[in-house]
Design a protein around this motif. Structure first.
Motif, PDB file in Angstrom:
ATOM      1  N   ASP A 221       0.861  -1.228   0.009  1.00  0.00           N
ATOM      2  CA  ASP A 221       0.047   0.124   0.054  1.00  0.00           C
ATOM      3  C   ASP A 221       0.903   1.454   0.000  1.00  0.00           C
ATOM      4  O   ASP A 221       0.618   2.115  -0.618  1.00  0.00           O
ATOM      5  CB  ASP A 221      -0.856  -0.036   1.237  1.00  0.00           C
ATOM      6  N   ILE A 222       2.081   1.360   0.611  1.00  0.00           N
ATOM      7  CA  ILE A 222       2.752   2.222   0.953  1.00  0.00           C
ATOM      8  C   ILE A 222       4.303   1.949   0.738  1.00  0.00           C
ATOM      9  O   ILE A 222       4.721   1.009   1.616  1.00  0.00           O
ATOM     10  CB  ILE A 222       2.726   3.074   2.335  1.00  0.00           C
ATOM     11  N   TYR A 223       4.934   2.669  -0.110  1.00  0.00           N
ATOM     12  CA  TYR A 223       6.271   2.476  -0.311  1.00  0.00           C
ATOM     13  C   TYR A 223       6.986   3.820   0.014  1.00  0.00           C
ATOM     14  O   TYR A 223       6.709   4.789  -0.493  1.00  0.00           O
ATOM     15  CB  TYR A 223       6.749   2.198  -1.840  1.00  0.00           C
ATOM     16  N   PHE A 224       7.671   3.682   1.394  1.00  0.00           N
ATOM     17  CA  PHE A 224       8.544   5.011   1.664  1.00  0.00           C
ATOM     18  C   PHE A 224      10.058   5.015   1.169  1.00  0.00           C
ATOM     19  O   PHE A 224      10.816   4.004   1.494  1.00  0.00           O
ATOM     20  CB  PHE A 224       8.571   5.173   3.150  1.00  0.00           C
ATOM     21  N   ASP A 225      10.124   5.582  -0.052  1.00  0.00           N
ATOM     22  CA  ASP A 225      11.495   5.260  -0.761  1.00  0.00           C
ATOM     23  C   ASP A 225      12.477   6.476  -0.508  1.00  0.00           C
ATOM     24  O   ASP A 225      12.593   7.366  -0.588  1.00  0.00           O
ATOM     25  CB  ASP A 225      11.227   5.213  -2.292  1.00  0.00           C
ATOM     26  N   ASN A 226      13.723   5.657   0.002  1.00  0.00           N
ATOM     27  CA  ASN A 226      14.984   6.456   0.451  1.00  0.00           C
ATOM     28  C   ASN A 226      16.114   5.903  -0.392  1.00  0.00           C
ATOM     29  O   ASN A 226      16.893   6.797  -0.329  1.00  0.00           O
ATOM     30  CB  ASN A 226      15.344   5.796   1.836  1.00  0.00           C
ATOM     31  N   VAL A 227      15.759   5.274  -1.582  1.00  0.00           N
ATOM     32  CA  VAL A 227      16.895   4.775  -2.290  1.00  0.00           C
ATOM     33  C   VAL A 227      16.913   5.006  -3.834  1.00  0.00           C
ATOM     34  O   VAL A 227      17.882   5.018  -4.440  1.00  0.00           O
ATOM     35  CB  VAL A 227      17.205   3.459  -2.017  1.00  0.00           C
ATOM     36  N   GLY A 228      15.724   4.914  -4.339  1.00  0.00           N
ATOM     37  CA  GLY A 228      15.353   5.225  -5.551  1.00  0.00           C
ATOM     38  C   GLY A 228      15.773   3.753  -6.445  1.00  0.00           C
ATOM     39  O   GLY A 228      16.108   2.628  -5.784  1.00  0.00           O
TER      40      GLY A 228
END
Ligand code: NDP
Length: 339
Positions: A221-228
């Motif tokens: 549902d949610i992706y908290f993207d720190n890296v790309g």
């Protein structure tokens, strides 16, 4: 006054040798007409991935590049030695933008804050849990991800300064949380200390898409993207209908001039996914609410925070560049002096 300075603008992946230690004479406390200045002793300095971009001459970002020959600018915790601003007295502790040197002359700025001694947390936490990265996690999770109880959440660079708090907030919100990180030690911390539901070492996975399917059989549902990069690409394939992606950072891209590994953007359309970039500084009006919320959870023992403290200004270049290979376990901070 010992300093760490940028030698020259960087092309390619930043290296330790792009920084050097220098001695300089401290300038006297004279602020330009109409502005006030503070002379501070730097205690703790923050290593943050956004600073890699500032090592390049042209990168089209929201903050100007560093100046070669000048000390690195970044967030720090410091003690006021002298001030011509009545709001700050000698002895006060502050957090805000300072420089990588023993003593700095700094001007008043938007994110300069007096540290409230009542908070009673380790001083270095004002660079992590209660500082810019913690605030990024908080604002990004609540304001950008619009989380609902029971949703599934993926966090990358999950044991880092931002990621570890995102995961803990998501768990407290009643979400199912999986973290990805780059070593078995980090995976162990995520599962056993930071209480993520699951965690995996992305370096051990030959197929990230398959790994995500294993942890999210019903999708994300949610992706908290720190890296790309490749993790973002794999997450795109696994997003659920009406999912949200908070594009917080792209630390995997710092050595590349062009973003790599993204082929699956069409999933944004087919799955009506909302993908939003954000900057913590857009939400500064929420800072007091963030501090109250996080301190309350910290005092109740609901939140822990892992730091990687490196001793002495001399250790700064290695500690900072170490962020690119994941050498840091938790929030990377440099301890210049303890008082
Ligand atoms: P971290 O403490 O997480 O340190 C960086 C980590 O990134 C490393 O420990 C490493 O962990 C991981 N990493 C490094 N290279 C790669 C790679 N090639 N692929 C995957 N992971 C990699 O940093 P922060 O928590 O301070 O920052 C996290 C992200 O948030 C960054 O992208 C940063 O730019 C962004 N950010 C954005 C803000 C905003 O306002 N939008 C504000 C603050 C941060 P591992 O061992 O797990 O690989």
């Amino acid at each position: 006054n010992k300093q760490v300075v940028l030698k020259g603008y960087v092309d390619g992946t930043p290296k330790e040798t792009d920084l050097e230690l220098k001695q300089s004479i401290l300038s006297s406390l004279t602020a330009p007409e109409g502005s006030s200045a503070l002379l501070v002793k730097n205690l703790f300095l923050s290593c943050d991935p956004y600073m890699f971009r500032r090592m390049r001459q042209f990168y089209g970002s929201y903050i100007p590049p560093f100046v070669p020959g000048q000390p690195i600018e970044g967030f720090g915790v410091a003690r006021v030695i002298d001030s011509d601003d009545p709001e700050f007295q000698p002895g006060d502790l502050i957090s805000g933008t300072t420089r990588w040197e023993e003593y700095s002359l700094i001007r008043k700025h938007e994110q300069l804050r007096k540290i409230d001694p009542q908070l009673d947390v380790p001083l270095s936490y004002h660079l992590g849990l209660l500082g810019m990265p913690g605030f990024t996690a908080h604002a990004g999770f609540y304001e950008v991800c619009s989380p609902r109880k029971g949703e599934t959440v993926l966090v990358s660079a999950a044991s880092g300064a931002v990621g570890q708090l995102v995961g803990q907030l998501a768990r407290l919100h009643g979400c199912y949380v999986v973290g990805s990180a780059g070593s078995s030690k980090k995976v162990d911390l995520l599962k056993n200390k930071l209480k993520f539901d699951e965690a995996f070492n992305y370096k051990d996975e030959r197929d990230l898409n398959a790994a995500l399917k294993r942890y999210f059989p019903q999708g994300i549902d949610i992706y908290f993207d720190n890296v790309g990069g490749e993790m973002l690409d794999a997450a795109l394939l696994n997003m659920r209908m009406n999912g949200r992606i908070a594009v917080c950072g792209m630390v995997s891209q710092h050595g590349h001039s062009d973003p790599r590994g993204i082929h699956n953007l069409y999933n944004l359309i087919s799955k009506r996914v909302k993908m939003q970039g954000f900057l913590q500084s857009d939400y500064l009006n929420l800072f007091p609410k963030f501090v109250d919320h996080v301190v309350d959870h910290y005092r109740k023992g609901n939140i822990t925070y892992i730091e990687d403290l490196s001793e002495g200004l001399e250790s700064a270049p290695a500690a900072f560049i170490g962020l690119l290979s994941g050498k840091n376990v938790g929030k990377q901070v440099i301890c210049v002096a303890r008082e």
